[in-house]
Design an enzyme around this catalytic site. Structure first.
Site, PDB file in Angstrom:
ATOM      1  CB  VAL A 169       2.190 102.740  55.972  1.00 19.49           C
ATOM      2  CG1 VAL A 169       0.990 101.950  55.851  1.00 19.49           C
ATOM      3  CG2 VAL A 169       2.041 103.426  54.726  1.00 19.49           C
ATOM      4  CG  HIS A 181       5.411  99.352  57.802  1.00 18.83           C
ATOM      5  ND1 HIS A 181       4.692  99.913  57.943  1.00 18.83           N
ATOM      6  CD2 HIS A 181       6.586  99.729  57.263  1.00 18.83           C
ATOM      7  CE1 HIS A 181       4.594 101.434  58.584  1.00 18.83           C
ATOM      8  NE2 HIS A 181       6.143 101.391  57.395  1.00 18.83           N
ATOM      9  CG  HIS A 206      11.515  99.383  56.424  1.00 18.39           C
ATOM     10  ND1 HIS A 206      11.197 100.267  55.432  1.00 18.39           N
ATOM     11  CD2 HIS A 206      10.741  99.895  57.786  1.00 18.39           C
ATOM     12  CE1 HIS A 206      10.278 100.804  55.803  1.00 18.39           C
ATOM     13  NE2 HIS A 206       9.967 101.184  57.058  1.00 18.39           N
TER      14      HIS A 206
END
Ligand code: AMP
Length: 116
Positions: free
Chosen positions: A97, A101, A103
């Site tokens: 994606v 982001h 994790h």
């Protein structure tokens, strides 16, 4: 906004997600396919496609991402045993994606950093 991502739609509340934290800069929600008992993604509310696209103006939001991840880890009760924070970048990093982001993974021993 000319670009859109599935995570931007989660940030805006347009598609459902298990949101665990949201503020003016970042949103955190549980990964849909968890790889560990705790698997939360922390994203900037504004789209930054990859780690390679982080600019000087993004330092506050990236710092917030890391600090929020640590706070969520504490809230999840995994801080003392420890956890892993991970950002995949582009093709070789396995990024799926293209909305930055972080994790947060934990809740069990995570083993070696990379699959052999
Ligand atoms: P990456 O490979 O680093 O780009 O990770 C993308 C992550 O997003 C994967 O762990 C997916 O399981 C997760 N993911 C994809 N779509 C969703 C979604 N709608 N809600 C929550 N997590 C998602």
């Amino acid at each position: 906004m000319s670009e859109d991502t599935i995570f931007a739609r989660i940030v805006r509340g347009e598609i459902p997600a298990d949101i665990v934290y949201q503020d003016d800069l970042v949103t955190a929600f549980r990964d849909i396919a968890p790889q560990a008992p705790t698997h939360v993604l922390v994203v900037p509310n504004r789209i930054i496609p990859t780690a390679a696209d982080i600019g000087a103006d993004d330092e506050a939001v990236v710092g917030r991402m890391v600090r929020v991840a640590a706070q969520i880890a504490a809230a999840e009760g995994i801080a003392e045993d420890g956890y892993r924070l991970m950002i995949n970048c582009r093709d070789h990093g396995g990024q799926e994606v293209y909305h930055l982001h972080l994790h947060l993974l934990g809740g069990r021993p995570l083993g070696p950093m990379l699959a052999r």
